[in-house]
Design a protein around this motif. Structure first.
Motif, PDB file in Angstrom:
ATOM      1  N   ILE A  18       0.856  -1.189   0.000  1.00 54.16           N
ATOM      2  CA  ILE A  18       0.000   0.000   0.000  1.00 54.16           C
ATOM      3  C   ILE A  18       0.890   1.236   0.000  1.00 54.16           C
ATOM      4  O   ILE A  18       1.802   1.352   0.819  1.00 54.16           O
ATOM      5  CB  ILE A  18      -0.914   0.011   1.240  1.00 54.16           C
ATOM      6  CG1 ILE A  18      -1.846  -1.191   1.207  1.00 54.16           C
ATOM      7  CG2 ILE A  18      -1.701   1.309   1.313  1.00 54.16           C
ATOM      8  CD1 ILE A  18      -2.672  -1.356   2.459  1.00 54.16           C
ATOM      9  N   GLU A  19       0.636   2.139  -0.924  1.00 52.23           N
ATOM     10  CA  GLU A  19       1.347   3.412  -0.972  1.00 52.23           C
ATOM     11  C   GLU A  19       0.506   4.457  -0.252  1.00 52.23           C
ATOM     12  O   GLU A  19      -0.663   4.651  -0.584  1.00 52.23           O
ATOM     13  CB  GLU A  19       1.566   3.853  -2.421  1.00 52.23           C
ATOM     14  CG  GLU A  19       2.466   2.940  -3.225  1.00 52.23           C
ATOM     15  CD  GLU A  19       3.914   3.023  -2.818  1.00 52.23           C
ATOM     16  OE1 GLU A  19       4.355   4.107  -2.377  1.00 52.23           O
ATOM     17  OE2 GLU A  19       4.606   2.004  -2.932  1.00 52.23           O
ATOM     18  N   GLU A  20       1.106   5.120   0.736  1.00 54.24           N
ATOM     19  CA  GLU A  20       0.377   6.164   1.464  1.00 54.24           C
ATOM     20  C   GLU A  20       1.357   7.258   1.877  1.00 54.24           C
ATOM     21  O   GLU A  20       2.372   6.975   2.510  1.00 54.24           O
ATOM     22  CB  GLU A  20      -0.313   5.580   2.693  1.00 54.24           C
ATOM     23  CG  GLU A  20      -1.213   6.583   3.369  1.00 54.24           C
ATOM     24  CD  GLU A  20      -1.975   5.986   4.522  1.00 54.24           C
ATOM     25  OE1 GLU A  20      -3.166   6.284   4.615  1.00 54.24           O
ATOM     26  OE2 GLU A  20      -1.377   5.251   5.331  1.00 54.24           O
ATOM     27  N   ASP A  21       1.049   8.483   1.517  1.00 51.56           N
ATOM     28  CA  ASP A  21       1.890   9.639   1.836  1.00 51.56           C
ATOM     29  C   ASP A  21       3.334   9.455   1.370  1.00 51.56           C
ATOM     30  O   ASP A  21       4.282   9.827   2.055  1.00 51.56           O
ATOM     31  CB  ASP A  21       1.861   9.929   3.343  1.00 51.56           C
ATOM     32  CG  ASP A  21       0.469  10.273   3.847  1.00 51.56           C
ATOM     33  OD1 ASP A  21      -0.316  10.832   3.054  1.00 51.56           O
ATOM     34  OD2 ASP A  21       0.174   9.982   5.019  1.00 51.56           O
ATOM     35  N   GLY A  22       3.510   8.822   0.219  1.00 48.62           N
ATOM     36  CA  GLY A  22       4.845   8.619  -0.325  1.00 48.62           C
ATOM     37  C   GLY A  22       5.621   7.494   0.328  1.00 48.62           C
ATOM     38  O   GLY A  22       6.788   7.289   0.032  1.00 48.62           O
TER      39      GLY A  22
END
Length: 102
Positions: A18-22
């Motif tokens: 999961i990609e979140e906030d870079g």
């Protein structure tokens, strides 16, 4: 046969990225359920503090917020769970009674 890492995270435990906030978060699975971990904790041979030191209720809440179904993810990937089995030496009951082990 490869040893099972009882406290660390291995690549075969990862089920989703999961990609979140870079940042990349990896969803991993073990016998206690789902948890988040980071790349620097995978396959190090060391204990993963993300695995054993955190409350996992936030993982369920965060996955639901992102549109995933944690229960479905767990059920679909249940086969990735590695169980640690311990073997114990069998004790002869006749000898044990003489030694006071029974």
């Amino acid at each position: 046969m490869a040893r099972i890492n009882r406290f660390g995270t291995t690549q075969d435990m990862i089920i989703q990225t999961i990609e979140e906030d870079g940042k990349s978060l990896f969803v991993a699975i073990d016998s206690n359920g789902l948890y988040f971990t980071t790349q620097e904790r995978i396959d190090t041979g060391l204990a993963d503090t993300n695995r054993y030191a955190k409350d996992r209720t936030y993982v369920v809440e965060k996955l639901e917020k992102l549109g995933f179904s944690p229960l479905d993810m767990f059920e679909e990937n249940r086969n990735k769970i590695k169980l640690v089995t311990t073997t114990t030496k069998k004790i002869n009951p006749l000898k044990a009674s003489k030694r006071g082990l029974s």
